[in-house]
Design a protein around this motif. Structure first.
Motif, short mmCIF file in Angstrom:
data_model
loop_
_atom_site.label_atom_id
_atom_site.label_comp_id
_atom_site.label_asym_id
_atom_site.label_seq_id
_atom_site.Cartn_x
_atom_site.Cartn_y
_atom_site.Cartn_z
N SER A 18 -5.42 12.45 4.76
CA SER A 18 -4.84 12.67 3.35
C SER A 18 -3.34 13.43 3.20
CB SER A 18 -5.81 13.67 2.65
OG SER A 18 -6.29 14.88 3.14
N SER A 35 0.79 -1.27 -0.20
CA SER A 35 -0.05 -0.19 -0.08
C SER A 35 0.94 1.28 -0.09
CB SER A 35 -0.90 -0.04 1.18
OG SER A 35 -1.87 -1.13 1.18
N ASN A 71 -7.41 -0.94 4.43
CA ASN A 71 -6.11 -0.06 3.63
C ASN A 71 -6.58 1.19 3.03
OD1 ASN A 71 -7.79 -1.09 1.75
ND2 ASN A 71 -6.35 -1.85 0.29
N ILE A 72 -7.62 1.83 3.66
CA ILE A 72 -8.16 2.92 3.23
C ILE A 72 -7.99 3.91 4.56
CG2 ILE A 72 -10.06 4.46 2.66
CD1 ILE A 72 -11.19 2.06 1.19
N CYS A 73 -7.45 5.12 4.59
CA CYS A 73 -7.14 6.00 5.49
C CYS A 73 -7.98 7.24 5.65
CB CYS A 73 -5.70 6.37 5.46
SG CYS A 73 -4.96 7.48 6.85
N THR A 74 -8.37 7.85 6.86
CA THR A 74 -9.29 8.79 6.99
C THR A 74 -8.37 10.15 6.83
OG1 THR A 74 -8.78 8.93 9.45
CG2 THR A 74 -10.94 7.53 8.42
N ALA A 109 -4.44 5.02 -0.03
CA ALA A 109 -5.63 5.58 -0.21
C ALA A 109 -6.49 6.21 0.69
CB ALA A 109 -6.65 4.53 -0.92
N THR A 110 -7.16 7.43 0.29
CA THR A 110 -7.82 8.16 1.23
C THR A 110 -9.17 8.00 0.90
OG1 THR A 110 -6.12 9.83 1.60
CG2 THR A 110 -8.43 10.29 2.42
N GLY A 111 -10.07 7.91 2.06
CA GLY A 111 -11.69 7.61 1.90
C GLY A 111 -12.37 7.22 3.06
N PRO A 128 -13.42 4.21 5.04
CA PRO A 128 -13.10 2.93 5.30
C PRO A 128 -13.94 1.99 5.70
CG PRO A 128 -11.61 4.46 7.13
CD PRO A 128 -12.72 5.30 6.24
#
Length: 299
Positions: free
Chosen positions: A77, A50, A72-75, A84-86, A88
């Protein structure tokens, strides 16, 4: 707080030429394939992938990996990070056991665990953190652990959950110097990260942090950041070259020569830091198995 990413192509008009000392070995070998299969089979996330880590071939080839929990999606940026940001996905309460089983199958002697930021959760993900450490320890009693944690937004009861389960070393990355923090780590705070280190040390933890170079900081600012970490109880500091993951991320201002990293390493030891890992391709988890021991006077 994530590991540092590998460089990607960018427009020729803004591109800083990549120097010869930044050479990355391609992932090859049977051990690499075995780790690759285990990660896929157990549906695990690794910061190696990632974060596009340049050392993935070397580390996976040696049968080690840094596991990333809580998806694997982070809050957040952050301007440097390839994760990746978005929004979760829901917390997976089976994940701690899967991580523990993968570490067992891989026969890992020293496990590094990190996570995305989960600012939308009241506990910041700290319950899964504690459950993962306990699960790894139960199935792998001889395995030592480093945990690379977020700042939990300064909710210290969440940080206390990490202290209570007492991994061998706890890391939280400062990432950059104070002046550049708002630009590089948009939702983070320089002094809050220092307080994370201080509270961990007060809780009896061996502490670690990382700084990336090449974003426009001065030498004096780097030394000051190292001093700030030392003053707040940091034992281990890693210094590495920032590498731009995509053209949308912060550009590389300059590539820092290995000799400069060597000089900073000595400065760190002279100010009293216990272990300093410094070099262009150094990342938070690089040679992490060595960081649980004193690094003073080591070549």
């Amino acid at each position: 707080m994530q590991e540092l990413p590998v460089i990607a192509a960018e427009p020729a008009t803004t591109r800083v030429k990549k120097p010869d000392w930044l050479r990355v070995k391609l992932p090859i070998g049977e051990n690499y394939k075995q780790v690759r299969n285990l990660v896929d089979t157990h549906k695990l996330h690794t910061i190696c992938e990632s974060g596009n880590c340049p050392n993935m071939g070397e580390c996976w080839g040696a049968g080690t990996a840094t596991f990333m929990i809580l998806g694997n999606i982070c809050t957040r940026s952050c301007g440097f990070c390839a994760v990746a940001t978005g929004r979760p996905e829901a917390v997976d309460f089976d994940e701690p056991q899967r991580v523990a089983e993968a570490i067992y199958l891989m026969k890992v002697k020293h496990a590094v665990i990190t996570s995305v930021d989960r600012d939308e959760l009241k506990d910041g993900g700290s319950i899964i953190w504690a459950n993962t450490i306990n699960a790894v320890r139960a199935l792998n009693p001889e395995t030592t652990m480093e945990t690379l944690i977020p700042d939990f937004r300064g909710q210290w009861e969440n940080l206390q959950r990490i202290i209570d389960v007492a991994p061998e070393i706890v890391s939280h990355n400062l990432e950059t110097v104070e002046r550049l923090t708002k630009q590089v780590r948009i939702q983070a705070k320089y002094h809050r990260s220092l307080e994370v280190i201080r509270r961990l040390k007060e809780g009896g933890m061996r502490t670690k942090s990382g700084i990336m170079l090449g974003l426009g900081e001065t030498r004096e600012e780097v030394v000051q950041a190292m001093q700030d970490l030392y003053d707040n109880g940091c034992d281990v500091v890693t210094l590495g070259q920032y590498l731009q993951p995509t053209p949308k991320h912060l550009p590389v201002v300059r590539f820092v020569h290995p000799d400069e990293f060597a000089e900073l390493r000595e400065i760190g030891y002279n100010m009293g830091l216990d272990y300093v890992e410094a070099g262009p391709l150094v990342r938070s988890s690089y040679h992490a198995e060595k960081h649980i021991f004193s690094g003073r006077n080591k070549g």
